[in-house]
Scaffold this motif. Structure first.
Motif, PDB file in Angstrom:
ATOM      1  N   ALA A 406       0.815  -1.212   0.000  1.00  0.00           N
ATOM      2  CA  ALA A 406       0.000   0.000   0.000  1.00  0.00           C
ATOM      3  C   ALA A 406       0.852   1.266   0.000  1.00  0.00           C
ATOM      4  CB  ALA A 406      -0.947  -0.004   1.202  1.00  0.00           C
ATOM      5  N   ASP A 407       1.963   1.277   0.751  1.00  0.00           N
ATOM      6  CA  ASP A 407       2.825   2.464   0.762  1.00  0.00           C
ATOM      7  C   ASP A 407       3.373   2.767  -0.628  1.00  0.00           C
ATOM      8  OD1 ASP A 407       2.543   3.105   3.430  1.00  0.00           O
ATOM      9  OD2 ASP A 407       4.325   2.005   4.087  1.00  0.00           O
ATOM     10  N   ALA A 408       3.708   1.730  -1.366  1.00  0.00           N
ATOM     11  CA  ALA A 408       4.216   1.928  -2.734  1.00  0.00           C
ATOM     12  C   ALA A 408       3.134   2.518  -3.628  1.00  0.00           C
ATOM     13  CB  ALA A 408       4.714   0.603  -3.307  1.00  0.00           C
ATOM     14  N   VAL A 409       1.892   2.078  -3.446  1.00  0.00           N
ATOM     15  CA  VAL A 409       0.782   2.642  -4.220  1.00  0.00           C
ATOM     16  C   VAL A 409       0.647   4.135  -3.919  1.00  0.00           C
ATOM     17  CG1 VAL A 409      -1.718   2.624  -4.549  1.00  0.00           C
ATOM     18  CG2 VAL A 409      -0.474   0.458  -4.364  1.00  0.00           C
ATOM     19  N   VAL A 410       0.726   4.495  -2.650  1.00  0.00           N
ATOM     20  CA  VAL A 410       0.593   5.902  -2.245  1.00  0.00           C
ATOM     21  C   VAL A 410       1.645   6.760  -2.941  1.00  0.00           C
ATOM     22  CG1 VAL A 410       0.771   7.505  -0.309  1.00  0.00           C
ATOM     23  CG2 VAL A 410      -0.437   5.344  -0.009  1.00  0.00           C
ATOM     24  N   ASN A 411       2.881   6.318  -2.933  1.00  0.00           N
ATOM     25  CA  ASN A 411       3.956   7.097  -3.549  1.00  0.00           C
ATOM     26  C   ASN A 411       3.831   7.134  -5.065  1.00  0.00           C
ATOM     27  OD1 ASN A 411       6.420   8.636  -3.288  1.00  0.00           O
ATOM     28  ND2 ASN A 411       7.475   6.874  -4.160  1.00  0.00           N
ATOM     29  N   ASN A 412       3.490   5.999  -5.662  1.00  0.00           N
ATOM     30  CA  ASN A 412       3.361   5.954  -7.120  1.00  0.00           C
ATOM     31  C   ASN A 412       2.226   6.827  -7.634  1.00  0.00           C
ATOM     32  OD1 ASN A 412       5.518   4.328  -8.007  1.00  0.00           O
ATOM     33  ND2 ASN A 412       4.461   2.473  -7.326  1.00  0.00           N
ATOM     34  N   LYS A 413       1.158   6.924  -6.873  1.00  0.00           N
ATOM     35  CA  LYS A 413       0.056   7.789  -7.299  1.00  0.00           C
ATOM     36  C   LYS A 413       0.456   9.266  -7.242  1.00  0.00           C
ATOM     37  CE  LYS A 413      -1.748   4.853  -8.768  1.00  0.00           C
ATOM     38  NZ  LYS A 413      -2.224   4.709 -10.160  1.00  0.00           N
ATOM     39  N   LEU A 414       1.276   9.629  -6.250  1.00  0.00           N
ATOM     40  CA  LEU A 414       1.792  10.997  -6.226  1.00  0.00           C
ATOM     41  C   LEU A 414       2.699  11.231  -7.433  1.00  0.00           C
ATOM     42  CD1 LEU A 414       2.157  13.752  -4.800  1.00  0.00           C
ATOM     43  CD2 LEU A 414       4.167  12.764  -3.673  1.00  0.00           C
ATOM     44  N   LEU A 415       3.511  10.243  -7.779  1.00  0.00           N
ATOM     45  CA  LEU A 415       4.375  10.377  -8.957  1.00  0.00           C
ATOM     46  C   LEU A 415       3.558  10.496 -10.238  1.00  0.00           C
ATOM     47  CD1 LEU A 415       7.277   7.914  -8.061  1.00  0.00           C
ATOM     48  CD2 LEU A 415       7.352  10.416  -8.104  1.00  0.00           C
ATOM     49  N   ASP A 416       2.402   9.844 -10.275  1.00  0.00           N
ATOM     50  CA  ASP A 416       1.504  10.021 -11.430  1.00  0.00           C
ATOM     51  C   ASP A 416       1.115  11.492 -11.573  1.00  0.00           C
ATOM     52  OD1 ASP A 416       1.550   7.332 -11.964  1.00  0.00           O
ATOM     53  OD2 ASP A 416      -0.461   6.913 -11.190  1.00  0.00           O
ATOM     54  N   VAL A 417       0.888  12.141 -10.444  1.00  0.00           N
ATOM     55  CA  VAL A 417       0.512  13.554 -10.462  1.00  0.00           C
ATOM     56  C   VAL A 417       1.710  14.414 -10.863  1.00  0.00           C
ATOM     57  CG1 VAL A 417      -0.295  15.494  -9.048  1.00  0.00           C
ATOM     58  CG2 VAL A 417      -1.277  13.212  -8.710  1.00  0.00           C
ATOM     59  N   ILE A 418       2.864  14.144 -10.263  1.00  0.00           N
ATOM     60  CA  ILE A 418       4.055  14.966 -10.481  1.00  0.00           C
ATOM     61  C   ILE A 418       4.635  14.785 -11.877  1.00  0.00           C
ATOM     62  CG2 ILE A 418       6.456  15.326  -9.778  1.00  0.00           C
ATOM     63  CD1 ILE A 418       5.598  14.593  -6.922  1.00  0.00           C
ATOM     64  N   LEU A 419       4.770  13.535 -12.300  1.00  0.00           N
ATOM     65  CA  LEU A 419       5.465  13.241 -13.557  1.00  0.00           C
ATOM     66  C   LEU A 419       4.550  13.194 -14.772  1.00  0.00           C
ATOM     67  CD1 LEU A 419       7.904  10.435 -12.311  1.00  0.00           C
ATOM     68  CD2 LEU A 419       8.377  12.877 -12.543  1.00  0.00           C
ATOM     69  N   GLU A 420       3.278  12.815 -14.559  1.00  0.00           N
ATOM     70  CA  GLU A 420       2.380  12.622 -15.686  1.00  0.00           C
ATOM     71  C   GLU A 420       1.234  13.628 -15.721  1.00  0.00           C
ATOM     72  OE1 GLU A 420       1.115   8.574 -15.587  1.00  0.00           O
ATOM     73  OE2 GLU A 420       3.173   7.781 -15.433  1.00  0.00           O
ATOM     74  N   GLY A 421       1.164  14.471 -14.703  1.00  0.00           N
ATOM     75  CA  GLY A 421       0.124  15.486 -14.691  1.00  0.00           C
ATOM     76  C   GLY A 421      -1.266  14.966 -14.395  1.00  0.00           C
ATOM     77  N   LYS A 422      -1.348  13.807 -13.781  1.00  0.00           N
ATOM     78  CA  LYS A 422      -2.665  13.235 -13.475  1.00  0.00           C
ATOM     79  C   LYS A 422      -3.377  14.080 -12.422  1.00  0.00           C
ATOM     80  CE  LYS A 422      -3.223   8.896 -13.832  1.00  0.00           C
ATOM     81  NZ  LYS A 422      -3.152   7.417 -13.700  1.00  0.00           N
ATOM     82  N   ASP A 423      -4.673  14.180 -12.550  1.00  0.00           N
ATOM     83  CA  ASP A 423      -5.495  14.885 -11.576  1.00  0.00           C
ATOM     84  C   ASP A 423      -5.419  14.172 -10.229  1.00  0.00           C
ATOM     85  OD1 ASP A 423      -7.854  16.683 -10.793  1.00  0.00           O
ATOM     86  OD2 ASP A 423      -8.653  14.664 -10.462  1.00  0.00           O
ATOM     87  N   ILE A 424      -5.310  14.942  -9.141  1.00  0.00           N
ATOM     88  CA  ILE A 424      -5.143  14.350  -7.813  1.00  0.00           C
ATOM     89  C   ILE A 424      -6.340  13.489  -7.425  1.00  0.00           C
ATOM     90  CG2 ILE A 424      -5.053  14.888  -5.342  1.00  0.00           C
ATOM     91  CD1 ILE A 424      -3.161  17.163  -5.972  1.00  0.00           C
ATOM     92  N   ASN A 425      -7.545  13.956  -7.700  1.00  0.00           N
ATOM     93  CA  ASN A 425      -8.727  13.166  -7.360  1.00  0.00           C
ATOM     94  C   ASN A 425      -8.721  11.818  -8.070  1.00  0.00           C
ATOM     95  OD1 ASN A 425      -9.902  15.096  -5.619  1.00  0.00           O
ATOM     96  ND2 ASN A 425     -10.743  16.212  -7.363  1.00  0.00           N
ATOM     97  N   THR A 426      -8.314  11.840  -9.338  1.00  0.00           N
ATOM     98  CA  THR A 426      -8.235  10.581 -10.104  1.00  0.00           C
ATOM     99  C   THR A 426      -7.169   9.669  -9.509  1.00  0.00           C
ATOM    100  OG1 THR A 426      -8.910  11.728 -12.118  1.00  0.00           O
ATOM    101  CG2 THR A 426      -7.811   9.598 -12.382  1.00  0.00           C
ATOM    102  N   ALA A 427      -6.022  10.245  -9.170  1.00  0.00           N
ATOM    103  CA  ALA A 427      -4.926   9.451  -8.608  1.00  0.00           C
ATOM    104  C   ALA A 427      -5.341   8.792  -7.296  1.00  0.00           C
ATOM    105  CB  ALA A 427      -3.701  10.332  -8.398  1.00  0.00           C
ATOM    106  N   LEU A 428      -6.032   9.516  -6.447  1.00  0.00           N
ATOM    107  CA  LEU A 428      -6.461   8.965  -5.163  1.00  0.00           C
ATOM    108  C   LEU A 428      -7.501   7.864  -5.358  1.00  0.00           C
ATOM    109  CD1 LEU A 428      -6.738  12.258  -3.068  1.00  0.00           C
ATOM    110  CD2 LEU A 428      -4.979  10.501  -2.860  1.00  0.00           C
TER     111      LEU A 428
END
Length: 445
Positions: A406-428
């Motif tokens: 789960a911790d890896a998922v949390v960090n990877n979703k933030l990286l989706d936002v930072i590196l790929e510009g994904k919307d935070i709501n979608t990432a969560l």
């Protein structure tokens, strides 16, 4: 690890005072103060150490092995260095499980519980009158979330927390005042915008962070799954606030992190590139050692949220555990009582190790013997209070999913936002879906 031998009554009575850490007051010394002579008729014992954390044999001898031999001359100390074929799983398979293992606390469910090596030291703590009140409560109880709060399965000896390092030369180049202790994230964000610029063809970044660590040890005590409901709990307003805070830093034009999902580029960038003004990183002494000699740096307290003044991250303690298979549990506990004593903590603090102590004198001595810390703002390391660790609850199997997936998922979703510009709501939302899949997979086992 091979079952303990009976300790002669006279030796035991003398050791009771040596291992009781709460009787010596608050002067930075243990109860024995090094004055009582240990009996010379103890049966020889070999204790084997190993760790998931890298430490060279030379450093082990200097920092752990030699002090133990000096204190306990009848004990032979052996160290098995981490490497191919010598990880804990390998040692268990080979029938050479160590007596004492050290690790970062969140590895307990996978490495210790997962291998059936957990051992409750509560009886030994009582027998040897070991004073747990000397230890930072949050660090001592860090394993409770994996054990249900029942028993003491590890003793903390390093209390890691985050601080903010800064490059004084970069601030001088820009004619900007240095950061100060007690800054909020909003203040640091505004400063990072001013410090992100290009001069004479060199690009400077205002701020970098060890963001995976900051999410995991967040000041709100959030976990990515709810142990009561057994469901993912990432898609919440509280987690959104944490994501927004870190994402905005990397959305400053020119301040994005390297296009990599690896930890090392961002963790080492401050020391390696020397073009980053500020870096929020945990205070592991090994991270300080990365800073090259001659670099003009200093440190201030970790930024905090306005609604959590002077509350930093949760402690991320390094723990010593006695393995269930050890045949020398009492000797192992005597050694751990010494390695977590005020006497030993004082020497560790002086060399720049942040110990999980409640002793103010030990805290004040932090870095006083370290050439790395000379002239630095060492008060920053204890400026903030540690955030409380999450309450215990949930089965050990469920809780083990946090550090193992789960911790890896949390960090990877933030990286989706930072590196790929994904919307935070979608990432969560996607993060919740992925964590729930991990939980369903656990149920099918």
């Amino acid at each position: 690890m091979k079952m303990s031998k009976v300790v002669p009554f006279l030796a035991l009575s003398m050791l009771l005072s040596a291992c009781s850490s709460g009787q010596g007051g608050n002067d930075g010394k243990t109860a024995d103060s090094g004055k009582a002579k240990e009996p010379q008729n103890r049966e020889p014992v070999e204790l084997v150490f190993s760790s998931e954390l890298g430490k060279t044999p030379e450093d082990f001898e200097k920092e752990i092995g030699d002090p133990i031999r000096k204190k306990f001359p009848w004990i032979t100390v052996k160290y098995i260095e981490r490497g191919k074929g010598s990880n804990l799983e390998d040692l268990v398979t080979a029938g050479t499980t160590p007596d004492i293992f050290w690790y970062v606390y969140n590895r307990f469910p996978n490495l210790i519980q997962g291998l059936g090596l957990e051992y409750d030291m509560s009886d030994l703590i009582k027998k040897y009158n070991y004073d747990t009140n000397r230890l930072d409560p949050a660090s001592l109880k860090a394993l409770d979330q994996y054990t249900g709060g029942k028993g003491v399965y590890g003793l903390p000896f390093v209390a890691s927390t985050s601080v903010m390092y800064y490059n004084k030369d970069v601030f001088d180049k820009f004619g900007m005042p240095y950061p100060k202790d007690g800054m909020t994230w909003d203040e640091v964000y505004e400063l990072a915008k001013k410090m992100t610029r290009e001069i004479d063809g060199t690009k400077y970044r205002g701020l970098s962070t060890f963001h995976g660590y900051l999410l995991r040890e967040n000041p709100y005590g959030l976990r990515p799954l709810d142990p009561v409901t057994g469901k993912a709990s990432l898609n919440t307003e509280e987690w959104k606030k944490l994501y927004q805070n870190l994402a905005r830093i990397y959305q400053i034009p020119g301040n994005n992190r390297p296009n990599s999902r690896a930890t090392n580029p961002e963790l080492q960038a401050f020391a390696k590139e020397q073009t980053i003004a500020m870096a929020v990183i945990n205070n592991d002494l090994n991270h300080v050692k990365l800073i090259p000699e001659g670099m003009n740096w200093d440190v201030v307290s970790m930024p905090t949220f306005a609604d959590k003044p002077k509350v930093a991250d949760q402690p991320s303690p390094w723990m010593y555990s006695i393995m269930k298979t050890s045949q020398h549990k009492e000797a192992a506990f005597e050694v751990l009582a010494y390695l977590t004593s005020d006497e030993f903590f004082m020497s560790e603090s002086k060399r720049g190790v942040r110990t999980p102590t409640t002793n103010d004198q030990i805290k004040k001595a932090f870095g006083s013997d370290s050439p790395l810390m000379g002239g630095k703002n060492v008060g920053a390391y204890y400026y903030n209070q540690s955030a409380p660790t999450p309450a215990s609850g949930g089965s050990p199997e469920l809780m083990s999913l946090i550090p193992t997936g789960a911790d890896a998922v949390v960090n990877n979703k933030l990286l989706d936002v930072i590196l790929e510009g994904k919307d935070i709501n979608t990432a969560l939302r996607e993060g919740d879906e992925e964590i729930n899949k991990l939980i369903e997979g656990l149920k099918k086992k």
